[in-house]
Design a protein around this motif. Structure first.
Motif, PDB file in Angstrom:
ATOM      1  N   CYS A 244     -25.479  49.181 -14.765  1.00  0.00           N
ATOM      2  CA  CYS A 244     -24.588  48.585 -13.771  1.00  0.00           C
ATOM      3  C   CYS A 244     -25.125  47.298 -13.175  1.00  0.00           C
ATOM      4  N   GLY A 245     -26.146  46.700 -13.794  1.00  0.00           N
ATOM      5  CA  GLY A 245     -26.670  45.456 -13.272  1.00  0.00           C
ATOM      6  C   GLY A 245     -28.180  45.432 -13.225  1.00  0.00           C
ATOM      7  N   LYS A 246     -28.740  44.392 -12.633  1.00  0.00           N
ATOM      8  CA  LYS A 246     -30.178  44.166 -12.685  1.00  0.00           C
ATOM      9  C   LYS A 246     -30.990  45.261 -12.030  1.00  0.00           C
ATOM     10  N   ASP A 247     -30.452  45.904 -11.015  1.00  0.00           N
ATOM     11  CA  ASP A 247     -31.188  46.970 -10.332  1.00  0.00           C
ATOM     12  C   ASP A 247     -30.603  48.344 -10.647  1.00  0.00           C
ATOM     13  N   HIS A 248     -30.075  48.485 -11.849  1.00  0.00           N
ATOM     14  CA  HIS A 248     -29.520  49.765 -12.291  1.00  0.00           C
ATOM     15  C   HIS A 248     -30.513  50.909 -12.106  1.00  0.00           C
ATOM     16  N   GLY A 249     -31.789  50.650 -12.379  1.00  0.00           N
ATOM     17  CA  GLY A 249     -32.810  51.686 -12.270  1.00  0.00           C
ATOM     18  C   GLY A 249     -33.279  51.944 -10.854  1.00  0.00           C
ATOM     19  N   PHE A 250     -32.640  51.287  -9.867  1.00  0.00           N
ATOM     20  CA  PHE A 250     -33.089  51.389  -8.481  1.00  0.00           C
ATOM     21  C   PHE A 250     -32.041  52.072  -7.599  1.00  0.00           C
ATOM     22  N   MET A 251     -31.184  52.910  -8.181  1.00  0.00           N
ATOM     23  CA  MET A 251     -30.206  53.640  -7.361  1.00  0.00           C
ATOM     24  C   MET A 251     -30.211  55.125  -7.741  1.00  0.00           C
ATOM     25  N   PRO A 252     -31.305  55.821  -7.397  1.00  0.00           N
ATOM     26  CA  PRO A 252     -31.396  57.240  -7.712  1.00  0.00           C
ATOM     27  C   PRO A 252     -30.455  58.077  -6.848  1.00  0.00           C
ATOM     28  N   ILE A 253     -30.312  59.332  -7.245  1.00  0.00           N
ATOM     29  CA  ILE A 253     -29.517  60.312  -6.498  1.00  0.00           C
ATOM     30  C   ILE A 253     -30.445  61.440  -6.094  1.00  0.00           C
ATOM     31  N   VAL A 254     -30.462  61.777  -4.820  1.00  0.00           N
ATOM     32  CA  VAL A 254     -31.241  62.921  -4.338  1.00  0.00           C
ATOM     33  C   VAL A 254     -30.297  63.840  -3.581  1.00  0.00           C
ATOM     34  N   VAL A 255     -30.263  65.103  -4.005  1.00  0.00           N
ATOM     35  CA  VAL A 255     -29.399  66.095  -3.354  1.00  0.00           C
ATOM     36  C   VAL A 255     -30.271  67.177  -2.745  1.00  0.00           C
ATOM     37  N   LYS A 256     -30.131  67.395  -1.447  1.00  0.00           N
ATOM     38  CA  LYS A 256     -30.819  68.490  -0.773  1.00  0.00           C
ATOM     39  C   LYS A 256     -29.828  69.634  -0.584  1.00  0.00           C
ATOM     40  N   VAL A 257     -30.169  70.787  -1.128  1.00  0.00           N
ATOM     41  CA  VAL A 257     -29.335  71.973  -0.999  1.00  0.00           C
ATOM     42  C   VAL A 257     -29.976  72.882   0.038  1.00  0.00           C
ATOM     43  N   LEU A 258     -29.261  73.114   1.142  1.00  0.00           N
ATOM     44  CA  LEU A 258     -29.809  73.864   2.274  1.00  0.00           C
ATOM     45  C   LEU A 258     -29.098  75.202   2.450  1.00  0.00           C
ATOM     46  N   ASN A 297     -35.989  43.636   3.575  1.00  0.00           N
ATOM     47  CA  ASN A 297     -36.710  44.164   2.412  1.00  0.00           C
ATOM     48  C   ASN A 297     -35.963  45.329   1.767  1.00  0.00           C
ATOM     49  N   LYS A 298     -35.217  46.050   2.564  1.00  0.00           N
ATOM     50  CA  LYS A 298     -34.493  47.215   2.068  1.00  0.00           C
ATOM     51  C   LYS A 298     -33.200  46.831   1.357  1.00  0.00           C
ATOM     52  N   TYR A 299     -32.459  45.879   1.915  1.00  0.00           N
ATOM     53  CA  TYR A 299     -31.119  45.582   1.408  1.00  0.00           C
ATOM     54  C   TYR A 299     -30.997  44.249   0.676  1.00  0.00           C
ATOM     55  N   CYS A 300     -31.848  43.295   0.973  1.00  0.00           N
ATOM     56  CA  CYS A 300     -31.630  41.922   0.498  1.00  0.00           C
ATOM     57  C   CYS A 300     -32.683  41.418  -0.475  1.00  0.00           C
ATOM     58  N   ALA A 301     -33.912  41.947  -0.382  1.00  0.00           N
ATOM     59  CA  ALA A 301     -35.026  41.368  -1.132  1.00  0.00           C
ATOM     60  C   ALA A 301     -34.875  41.511  -2.639  1.00  0.00           C
ATOM     61  N   SER A 302     -34.157  42.527  -3.109  1.00  0.00           N
ATOM     62  CA  SER A 302     -34.022  42.717  -4.551  1.00  0.00           C
ATOM     63  C   SER A 302     -33.279  41.558  -5.205  1.00  0.00           C
ATOM     64  N   CYS A 303     -32.401  40.886  -4.442  1.00  0.00           N
ATOM     65  CA  CYS A 303     -31.662  39.741  -4.976  1.00  0.00           C
ATOM     66  C   CYS A 303     -32.290  38.407  -4.545  1.00  0.00           C
ATOM     67  N   HIS A 304     -32.527  38.264  -3.252  1.00  0.00           N
ATOM     68  CA  HIS A 304     -33.007  36.983  -2.722  1.00  0.00           C
ATOM     69  C   HIS A 304     -34.529  36.878  -2.718  1.00  0.00           C
TER      70      HIS A 304
END
Length: 390
Positions: A244-258, A297-304
């Motif tokens: 899905c783009g340059k940071d495809h490998g940087f959008m993991p999914i974590v599910v906590k089942v409680l 650093n969290k939202y913008c640094a991956s592009c800019h």
């Protein structure tokens, strides 16, 4: 390629197939998972594997036997027949029966996997470049905006990625959950049928959690449906399975089942946070800069880039007119809130809080030598987003 090498490749391939079906502990095999569906998928997978193993043994056994028993040195005079109708019928009917025998349980399982009726909880899952948004939907099937949040790659993985050159600089990365941890995991209760409504905001993504046997494409403009019912509390991880783009490998999914009681407490806390409203308290310049650096650093640094100098289609923020130009504050705010049509710059107005947007803009206008001395407060962002600003 020599006959010996061809035979060696055949034997190696068959051995790999055999090993892959020898048990769930081998890393080459499919994982069994923690849901009824995932276990049924695993069982069907093992049945098909062993059917293939038996077919392979019979096929290669007949081939090797024929090569040995009917070699030229032993049978110098070849047989004169051209075909056998009986044999052709047999080797047509038997594969047909095998396919039907495998198709019946496979189709039944597919139908079961698609049946999201009678779900007890519904969660809207939306993919973005490069994060996930989760919205919990109430029992009246109205979008429940009381509980919704974004799930981003955690800062530790981002720092490791930057420091190691995305893992290719020779720096050893020992973090077990590198690129598989997030700041806000999806939380669901155990023993509850949960329906996921999967879509996307920008490009095609894919929501994939292997332990649940859940994989569904997230397509802009479409809502796809999938469900799960997890038997065991725990933390389960997945990834976006669509490039899905340059940071495809940087959008993991974590599910906590409680357990249900813990889930209820978590949900009540989230509702209380939503009802409390946004944090619009005024901040000092030092507070805005500290919060802005963390948010940038969290939202913008991956592009800019962390130094603000941009990368390829992503423009530099150092000394540019939009960031440091006189009277450019309004345009700067508009770009962050509404994005830029036709470019990769997303609209962050609904993704970030007023405090985060204010801090990011203040940081960008005063970092890397920009030093404008200008700052913006969360209340100003709130007024602009709600039509009260200039």
């Amino acid at each position: 390629m020599s006959l010996f090498r061809k035979l060696a490749l055949i034997v190696a391939s068959f051995s790999a197939l055999l090993l892959s079906g020898c048990g769930g502990d081998l890393k080459y095999n499919m994982r069994e998972g923690v849901t009824e569906i995932s276990r049924e998928v695993y069982d069907l997978h093992m049945i098909v594997i062993w059917v293939c193993v038996v077919i392979g043994i019979i096929t290669f056994g007949a081939m090797f036997y024929s090569m040995f028993a009917h070699r030229k040195s032993k049978n110098p005079n070849p047989a004169k027949f051209s075909h056998s109708t009986t044999v052709e019928i047999i080797w047509t009917v038997i594969p047909f029966i095998i396919l039907i025998a495998l198709a019946v349980p496979a189709v039944g399982l597919l139908i079961k996997m698609e049946d999201a009726s009678n779900s007890e909880l519904t969660v809207m899952v939306k993919g973005y470049q490069w994060k996930w948004e989760y919205k919990y939907i109430d029992g009246d099937d109205n979008l429940g905006n009381d509980v919704s949040f974004f799930s981003n790659l955690d800062q530790k993985s981002r720092d490791l990625s930057v420091n190691s050159g995305s893992g290719f600089s020779g720096t050893e990365i020992t973090d077990e959950n590198y690129l598989l941890e997030v700041d806000n995991p999806l939380v669901i209760p155990v023993d509850t049928k949960v329906r996921f409504l999967v879509t996307a905001d920008d490009v095609i993504h894919s929501f994939w959690v292997p332990d649940f046997s859940v994989k569904k494409d997230a397509v802009p403009g479409f809502i796809n449906e999938v469900w799960t019912k997890v038997d065991e509390p725990g933390t389960y991880r997945g990834v976006c399975a669509e490039l899905c783009g340059k940071d495809h490998g940087f959008m993991p999914i974590v599910v906590k089942v409680l357990p249900q009681a813990e889930y209820d407490a978590w949900y009540a806390e989230k509702v209380a946070e939503a009802e409390a409203g946004p944090d619009l308290n005024e901040r000092t310049m030092s507070q805005l800069m500290a919060e802005g650096e963390a948010a940038y650093n969290k939202y913008c640094a991956s592009c800019h880039m962390p130094n603000g100098e941009g990368n390829g289609p992503f423009p530099s923020l150092v000394g540019t007119e939009v960031v440091t130009g006189e009277g450019s504050m309004a345009k700067h705010i508009d770009i962050v809130i509404n994005g830029v049509s036709g470019t990769a710059m997303q609209a962050f107005g609904n993704q970030l809080t007023e405090a985060e947007i204010a801090a990011i803009i203040t940081y960008e206008r005063n970092a890397w030598g920009n030093d404008t001395g200008e700052k913006v407060q969360p209340q100003e962002i709130h007024d602009i987003k709600n039509g009260g600003g200039e």
